[in-house]
Motif scaffolding. Sequence first.
Motif, PDB file in Angstrom:
ATOM      1  N   LEU A   1       0.245  -4.857  12.962  1.00 34.14           N
ATOM      2  CA  LEU A   1      -0.318  -5.168  11.640  1.00 34.14           C
ATOM      3  C   LEU A   1      -0.646  -3.884  10.893  1.00 34.14           C
ATOM      4  CD1 LEU A   1      -1.315  -7.186   9.563  1.00 34.14           C
ATOM      5  CD2 LEU A   1      -3.499  -7.305  10.775  1.00 34.14           C
ATOM      6  N   VAL A   2      -1.140  -2.884  11.604  1.00 35.69           N
ATOM      7  CA  VAL A   2      -1.420  -1.581  10.991  1.00 35.69           C
ATOM      8  C   VAL A   2      -0.143  -1.008  10.391  1.00 35.69           C
ATOM      9  CG1 VAL A   2      -2.140   0.796  11.419  1.00 35.69           C
ATOM     10  CG2 VAL A   2      -3.373  -1.088  12.506  1.00 35.69           C
ATOM     11  N   GLU A   3       0.955  -1.079  11.147  1.00 41.07           N
ATOM     12  CA  GLU A   3       2.230  -0.545  10.659  1.00 41.07           C
ATOM     13  C   GLU A   3       2.749  -1.339   9.467  1.00 41.07           C
ATOM     14  OE1 GLU A   3       3.643   2.260  11.567  1.00 41.07           O
ATOM     15  OE2 GLU A   3       1.915   2.579  12.889  1.00 41.07           O
ATOM     16  N   ASP A   4       2.582  -2.654   9.488  1.00 40.54           N
ATOM     17  CA  ASP A   4       3.021  -3.480   8.359  1.00 40.54           C
ATOM     18  C   ASP A   4       2.250  -3.116   7.089  1.00 40.54           C
ATOM     19  OD1 ASP A   4       4.855  -4.856   9.874  1.00 40.54           O
ATOM     20  OD2 ASP A   4       3.564  -6.602  10.220  1.00 40.54           O
ATOM     21  N   ILE A   5       0.958  -2.881   7.229  1.00 44.29           N
ATOM     22  CA  ILE A   5       0.142  -2.512   6.077  1.00 44.29           C
ATOM     23  C   ILE A   5       0.550  -1.142   5.546  1.00 44.29           C
ATOM     24  CG2 ILE A   5      -2.210  -1.892   5.361  1.00 44.29           C
ATOM     25  CD1 ILE A   5      -3.224  -4.127   7.184  1.00 44.29           C
ATOM     26  N   LYS A   6       0.772  -0.188   6.441  1.00 48.91           N
ATOM     27  CA  LYS A   6       1.233   1.143   6.019  1.00 48.91           C
ATOM     28  C   LYS A   6       2.546   1.052   5.256  1.00 48.91           C
ATOM     29  CE  LYS A   6      -0.773   3.993   9.729  1.00 48.91           C
ATOM     30  NZ  LYS A   6      -0.431   4.841  10.910  1.00 48.91           N
ATOM     31  N   LYS A   7       3.470   0.256   5.774  1.00 53.25           N
ATOM     32  CA  LYS A   7       4.773   0.096   5.128  1.00 53.25           C
ATOM     33  C   LYS A   7       4.617  -0.513   3.740  1.00 53.25           C
ATOM     34  CE  LYS A   7       9.261  -2.198   5.699  1.00 53.25           C
ATOM     35  NZ  LYS A   7      10.069  -3.121   6.542  1.00 53.25           N
TER      36      LYS A   7
END
Length: 306
Positions: A288-294
């Motif tokens: 989820l952290v990576e999805d938000i960063k993207k």
Amino acid sequence: MKKDFYLTRYALIIKKLESAPATYSQMEDYLLNSFEFQDAGIKSYSIRTLQRDIREISDLFNLSIHNKKKGDNRYYIESRPMMEVDEYNQKLLESFQVSNALNNHPDFANFIFFESRKPTGVEHFYDLFFAIRNKRIVLFEHYNYKNKLMTSRKVHPLALKESKDRWYLIAIDTKDKALKSFGLDRINYLDVSPQKFREKYKYNFREHFKNAFGVMNLTEQNPQKIVMKCSRHQGEYIRSFPLHLSQKETKETQHDIYFEFFLHPTYDFMQEILSFGKEVRVLEPINLVEDIKKHLQESLNSYLKE
């Protein structure tokens, strides 16, 4: 006693007894000193009226109110309804309280301001509710915002779900047998067929929605523990108005408040988190952290292109 004032009395009685048991005298004093009674110019409240109100509350809200015959003779709420009924009761009470204020004071437009919103399709609510209870096939036209097309649908209606002040029909689309959601505000030409569907679907929607944020989780994705850190300012708001039933406060520092959730990390939830900007930061899960960063990087890139 004004005949159109009974709903306000019910709401006040429940509010009083939810805080603590009370004798008739305490209840009378509470009601007569309330702003609602003062505003309506009501100066008396008999024990017979209280007893009648308690009977009506029991029928309308499924709340069992009793009087301790021995000792202090206090009235108290003996039992609470199931959670789903309690949610309904709360909505009903809120509607009654607002409606009563508006009906009793024609000049409310000078003091009370509603959000300007387009119709939400609630005119279809009871027809769909009837169709769900009676397993009736439903036909309608549905507008898709993404492709801007109106398509004909034939569905087996299963449930109604509220999300962010909008109502959705949860149904099986007979075209591909898939479980889908349809916004009531985008439904036109609704027709509840006299024909019934025979399929026995085994969905447990209370369990289905328990770990969902938004309308529904259409994937086989499992719920996950989500940890986020909030600034104290934003954290106070989230503390007082939880984002989800699974919300737990796990840590508090001078500057931050930490929360934990157990739900599906859906796009709807990510959008909710993004709406808080820099005040909220997700710490886990890493996907989820990576999805938000993207998502944030793509948003930044769209501005840099200008």
